[in-house]
Design a protein around this motif. Structure first.
Motif, mmCIF file in Angstrom:
data_model
loop_
_atom_site.group_PDB
_atom_site.id
_atom_site.type_symbol
_atom_site.label_atom_id
_atom_site.label_comp_id
_atom_site.label_asym_id
_atom_site.label_seq_id
_atom_site.Cartn_x
_atom_site.Cartn_y
_atom_site.Cartn_z
ATOM 1 N N GLU A 92 0.860 -1.180 0.000
ATOM 2 C CA GLU A 92 0.000 0.000 0.000
ATOM 3 C C GLU A 92 0.894 1.226 0.000
ATOM 4 O OE1 GLU A 92 -2.397 3.238 0.997
ATOM 5 O OE2 GLU A 92 -0.946 2.496 2.448
ATOM 6 N N GLU A 93 0.526 2.265 -0.725
ATOM 7 C CA GLU A 93 1.416 3.408 -0.933
ATOM 8 C C GLU A 93 1.798 4.164 0.336
ATOM 9 O OE1 GLU A 93 -1.792 6.874 -2.177
ATOM 10 O OE2 GLU A 93 -0.537 5.981 -3.708
ATOM 11 N N HIS A 94 1.011 4.062 1.390
ATOM 12 C CA HIS A 94 1.352 4.733 2.652
ATOM 13 C C HIS A 94 1.903 3.761 3.701
ATOM 14 C CE1 HIS A 94 -1.653 7.545 0.891
ATOM 15 N NE2 HIS A 94 -0.652 8.368 1.156
ATOM 16 N N GLY A 95 2.144 2.532 3.308
ATOM 17 C CA GLY A 95 2.672 1.549 4.244
ATOM 18 C C GLY A 95 1.629 0.967 5.185
ATOM 19 N N LEU A 96 0.350 1.107 4.842
ATOM 20 C CA LEU A 96 -0.719 0.614 5.708
ATOM 21 C C LEU A 96 -0.975 -0.876 5.561
ATOM 22 C CD1 LEU A 96 -3.279 3.517 5.231
ATOM 23 C CD2 LEU A 96 -1.698 3.151 7.142
ATOM 24 N N GLY A 97 -0.459 -1.495 4.511
ATOM 25 C CA GLY A 97 -0.691 -2.921 4.311
ATOM 26 C C GLY A 97 0.209 -3.461 3.219
ATOM 27 N N GLY A 98 0.222 -4.748 3.110
ATOM 28 C CA GLY A 98 1.014 -5.382 2.069
ATOM 29 C C GLY A 98 1.407 -6.778 2.468
ATOM 30 N N GLY A 99 2.134 -7.446 1.583
ATOM 31 C CA GLY A 99 2.573 -8.793 1.893
ATOM 32 C C GLY A 99 3.363 -9.417 0.758
ATOM 33 N N LEU A 100 3.908 -10.591 1.038
ATOM 34 C CA LEU A 100 4.627 -11.411 0.063
ATOM 35 C C LEU A 100 3.660 -12.476 -0.454
ATOM 36 C CD1 LEU A 100 7.940 -12.038 2.011
ATOM 37 C CD2 LEU A 100 7.649 -10.581 0.015
ATOM 38 N N PHE A 101 3.764 -12.793 -1.763
ATOM 39 C CA PHE A 101 2.813 -13.717 -2.368
ATOM 40 C C PHE A 101 3.524 -14.728 -3.259
ATOM 41 C CE2 PHE A 101 0.736 -9.840 -1.282
ATOM 42 C CZ PHE A 101 -0.412 -10.270 -0.658
ATOM 43 N N ARG A 102 2.871 -15.868 -3.470
ATOM 44 C CA ARG A 102 3.431 -16.931 -4.301
ATOM 45 C C ARG A 102 3.424 -16.585 -5.776
ATOM 46 N NH1 ARG A 102 0.081 -22.007 -2.550
ATOM 47 N NH2 ARG A 102 -1.355 -20.381 -1.956
ATOM 48 N N SER A 103 2.446 -15.782 -6.206
ATOM 49 C CA SER A 103 2.324 -15.474 -7.623
ATOM 50 C C SER A 103 1.849 -14.045 -7.826
ATOM 51 C CB SER A 103 1.328 -16.429 -8.293
ATOM 52 O OG SER A 103 0.019 -16.183 -7.807
#
Length: 81
Positions: A40-51
């Protein structure tokens, strides 16, 4: 009858989530190690994904289904935890 409409608290919470989702924007790409990342552009969320598909699906869902709020990037992305 939906359980969401039967519970006033759930309805209030759902109403509060929609405006937040409409403001979120995500970048999807690979990190320097080749893992797919959504941030997320403000650092509010995100993660690593398989694909790539998993990262895009997550980002679109977090943005309330707004595909224009998600962009693919070529530069390496770094997810900071």
């Amino acid at each position: 009858m939906s359980t969401l409409s039967a519970n006033p608290l759930s309805a209030k919470l759902a109403a509060g989530i929609a405006p937040i989702a409409n403001r979120l924007r995500f970048a999807v790409g690979k990190d320097p190690f080749g893992h797919w990342v959504a941030i997320e552009e403000h650092g509010l969320g995100g993660g690593l994904f398989r694909s790539r598909e998993d990262a895009l699906r997550y980002a679109c869902r977090e943005c309330g289904g707004r595909r224009k709020a998600v962009r693919l990037v070529r530069r390496p992305l770094l997810l900071t935890l």
